[in-house]
Scaffold this motif. Structure first.
Motif, PDB file in Angstrom:
ATOM      1  N   TRP A  56     -11.210  -0.790   1.799  1.00 32.41           N
ATOM      2  CA  TRP A  56      -9.911  -0.089   1.329  1.00 32.41           C
ATOM      3  C   TRP A  56     -10.123   1.210   0.393  1.00 32.41           C
ATOM      4  O   TRP A  56     -11.131   1.175  -0.139  1.00 32.41           O
ATOM      5  CB  TRP A  56      -9.041  -1.005   0.629  1.00 32.41           C
ATOM      6  N   GLN A  82      -0.063  -0.797   6.974  1.00 33.39           N
ATOM      7  CA  GLN A  82      -0.994  -1.235   6.333  1.00 33.39           C
ATOM      8  C   GLN A  82      -1.243  -0.592   5.228  1.00 33.39           C
ATOM      9  O   GLN A  82      -2.122  -0.405   4.291  1.00 33.39           O
ATOM     10  CB  GLN A  82      -2.393  -1.136   7.054  1.00 33.39           C
ATOM     11  N   PHE A  96      -4.661   1.823   1.161  1.00 34.04           N
ATOM     12  CA  PHE A  96      -4.643   1.771   2.711  1.00 34.04           C
ATOM     13  C   PHE A  96      -6.363   1.516   3.143  1.00 34.04           C
ATOM     14  O   PHE A  96      -7.275   1.643   2.524  1.00 34.04           O
ATOM     15  CB  PHE A  96      -4.262   2.939   3.489  1.00 34.04           C
TER      16      PHE A  96
END
Length: 119
Positions: free
Chosen positions: A27, A64, A80
């Motif tokens: 991430w 997402q 994200f």
């Protein structure tokens, strides 16, 4: 003769800092630390900065993208999935330290889509 055409403002113009960093190997997190409540109002405006805008900027799935608006701190935080896992063969920014640039240079329109002023 120099060109004196004014350049449109960008999100970074209203921020103390726009930064990005790892949020684990899969991430990326970006944070916009806005100068004041007026700058925060621009960054937090969902007609200007939303999941689809981030998805388009970074080539990720809008579903997402997570956006956290923190008015007490004048901060908008965005997370994200990394398109390539950290330290993967094709990872060109292992610390995600340069991911903030497209966000910081995002042009701020004078108006919202409904015609009301954004700034």
């Amino acid at each position: 003769m120099p060109d004196h055409t004014p350049t449109p403002p960008v999100l970074g113009d209203f921020a103390l800092e726009v930064r990005s960093k790892n949020a684990g190997p899969f991430w990326v997190t970006m944070e916009t630390f806005m100068k004041d409540s007026a700058g925060y109002a621009i960054a937090a405006d969902e007609t200007f900065l939303n999941e689809q805008v981030i998805a388009d900027l970074y080539g990720v799935d809008a579903g997402q993208v997570h956006i956290f608006r923190i008015p007490a701190l004048n901060v908008v935080k965005i997370s994200f999935p990394r398109p390539i896992p950290q330290a993967g063969l094709h990872d060109r920014d292992i610390h995600a330290g340069q991911h903030h640039v497209p966000l910081a240079t995002l042009e701020v329109p004078a108006q919202r889509p409904d015609g009301s002023p954004l700034m």
